[in-house]
Design an enzyme around this catalytic site. Sequence first.
Site, PDB file in Angstrom:
ATOM      1  N   ASP A 182     -36.796 -24.776 -30.764  1.00 14.81           N
ATOM      2  CA  ASP A 182     -38.062 -24.357 -30.132  1.00 14.81           C
ATOM      3  C   ASP A 182     -39.020 -23.885 -31.227  1.00 14.81           C
ATOM      4  OD1 ASP A 182     -39.818 -23.826 -28.019  1.00 14.81           O
ATOM      5  OD2 ASP A 182     -39.095 -21.767 -27.760  1.00 14.81           O
ATOM      6  N   ASP A 199     -37.424 -15.798 -32.146  1.00 17.11           N
ATOM      7  CA  ASP A 199     -37.148 -16.429 -30.860  1.00 17.11           C
ATOM      8  C   ASP A 199     -36.037 -17.487 -30.961  1.00 17.11           C
ATOM      9  OD1 ASP A 199     -37.375 -16.892 -28.204  1.00 17.11           O
ATOM     10  OD2 ASP A 199     -39.415 -17.671 -28.238  1.00 17.11           O
TER      11      ASP A 199
HETATM   12  N1  LIG Z   1     -38.915  -8.830 -34.204  1.00 20.33           N
HETATM   13  C1  LIG Z   1     -40.212  -8.910 -33.938  1.00 20.33           C
HETATM   14  N2  LIG Z   1     -41.118  -8.225 -34.698  1.00 20.33           N
HETATM   15  C2  LIG Z   1     -42.435  -8.301 -34.404  1.00 20.33           C
HETATM   16  N3  LIG Z   1     -42.957  -9.031 -33.385  1.00 20.33           N
HETATM   17  C3  LIG Z   1     -42.109  -9.715 -32.605  1.00 20.33           C
HETATM   18  C4  LIG Z   1     -40.697  -9.702 -32.839  1.00 20.33           C
HETATM   19  N4  LIG Z   1     -40.099 -10.472 -31.906  1.00 20.33           N
HETATM   20  C5  LIG Z   1     -41.081 -10.941 -31.130  1.00 20.33           C
HETATM   21  N5  LIG Z   1     -42.297 -10.516 -31.531  1.00 20.33           N
HETATM   22  C6  LIG Z   1     -43.601 -10.822 -30.899  1.00 20.33           C
HETATM   23  O1  LIG Z   1     -43.418 -11.038 -29.515  1.00 20.33           O
HETATM   24  C7  LIG Z   1     -43.774 -12.380 -29.164  1.00 20.33           C
HETATM   25  C8  LIG Z   1     -42.774 -12.928 -28.151  1.00 20.33           C
HETATM   26  O2  LIG Z   1     -41.466 -12.952 -28.703  1.00 20.33           O
HETATM   27  P1  LIG Z   1     -40.493 -14.190 -28.517  1.00 20.33           P
HETATM   28  O3  LIG Z   1     -41.110 -15.419 -29.069  1.00 20.33           O
HETATM   29  O4  LIG Z   1     -39.169 -13.778 -29.033  1.00 20.33           O
HETATM   30  O5  LIG Z   1     -40.422 -14.229 -26.947  1.00 20.33           O
HETATM   31  P2  LIG Z   1     -40.865 -15.314 -25.870  1.00 20.33           P
HETATM   32  O6  LIG Z   1     -41.549 -16.475 -26.482  1.00 20.33           O
HETATM   33  O7  LIG Z   1     -41.489 -14.602 -24.731  1.00 20.33           O
HETATM   34  O8  LIG Z   1     -39.428 -15.593 -25.504  1.00 20.33           O
HETATM   35  P3  LIG Z   1     -38.702 -16.745 -24.817  1.00 20.33           P
HETATM   36  O9  LIG Z   1     -39.313 -18.029 -25.313  1.00 20.33           O
HETATM   37  O10 LIG Z   1     -37.318 -16.507 -25.280  1.00 20.33           O
HETATM   38  O11 LIG Z   1     -38.951 -16.493 -23.382  1.00 20.33           O
HETATM   39  C9  LIG Z   1     -43.777 -13.143 -30.468  1.00 20.33           C
HETATM   40  O12 LIG Z   1     -44.622 -14.224 -30.462  1.00 20.33           O
HETATM   41  C10 LIG Z   1     -44.200 -12.098 -31.473  1.00 20.33           C
HETATM   42  O13 LIG Z   1     -45.598 -11.990 -31.497  1.00 20.33           O
HETATM   43 MG   LIG Z   2     -41.581 -17.328 -28.416  1.00 22.98          MG
END
Ligand SMILES: Nc1ncnc2c1ncn2[C@@H]1O[C@H](COP(=O)(O)OP(=O)(O)OP(=O)(O)O)[C@@H](O)[C@H]1O
Ligand SMILES: [Mg+2]
Length: 242
Positions: A182, A199
């Site tokens: 992804d 992610d």
């Molecule tokens: N460890 C981290 N430190 C700082 N910012 C983070 C971190 N993890 C996630 N983020 C922020 O949060 C946003 C969403 O996180 P992530 O991409 O993990 O989740 P998601 O896309 O909602 O998840 P999923 O696709 O699993 O449903 C990221 O784009 C980033 O901006």
């Molecule tokens: Mg994401």
Amino acid sequence: MERKARPLRYKKNISAREKFKAYENVFDQATLRVLFKLSSQGYFDELQGAIKIGKEANVFFAIKGKKKVVVKIYRKSANFKKMYDYMAPDPRYIGLKRNKMNIISTWAKKEYRNLLKARSAGVKVPTPYAVYQNVLVMEFIGDKEPAPQLNKVKPDEPKQFYETLIKYLKKLYLNAKLVHADLSEFNILNDNGKPVIIDLSHAVDVRYPNVKALLKRDLDNLARFFKKLNVEEKEVKWIQKN
Ligand SMILES: Nc1ncnc2c1ncn2[C@@H]1O[C@H](COP(=O)(O)OP(=O)(O)OP(=O)(O)O)[C@@H](O)[C@H]1O
Ligand SMILES: [Mg+2]
């Protein structure tokens, strides 16, 4: 097994209860209990702002002493059927039960496990600290503010940034035996000019069906993004080695 929600009981201290009060209308009781448990185990003191309220997960930052950590909370309303279909062909999840809570917590555990493996293989990802049920606690990437996603802040040295990412994908594939699956500019943070891959919930084992097509898609997404920054696509030879 999914357990029946019991009323929240905070035996130890009232202030701990106060800390989560603001979230009583945001999370279900079971999630509040998980947050309370992780917090009493010392993984964080209290939740602060939301970084992103997503479709599948809510990402918060939390305070731990003087530091920040990230708390990713998978929603109970997440599309667990899609998660199931996605995990079922992965040899690591043979015999996965179709129960909703089991699938969501396995998904969260999978992200934790993938992050650990990636980290051990030398890929820069947030260090995972704990996972329990639908909640994952990990390293906060950034300074005062979370590091921006790559699509928001382009790197000053795109060629070097791209090459580091290719190096990370190689380590992920050959050493951690994983494919992100992804990967795009939305799941890469620009941490002061250095890439951090995030992610990893989708990441699959290299024995996954059609894994090379998934890897190719990740690589194509990178090539497409960096082409716009005038960086030539890098030929990748190690893809055949497995
Ligand atoms: N460890 C981290 N430190 C700082 N910012 C983070 C971190 N993890 C996630 N983020 C922020 O949060 C946003 C969403 O996180 P992530 O991409 O993990 O989740 P998601 O896309 O909602 O998840 P999923 O696709 O699993 O449903 C990221 O784009 C980033 O901006
Ligand atoms: Mg994401």
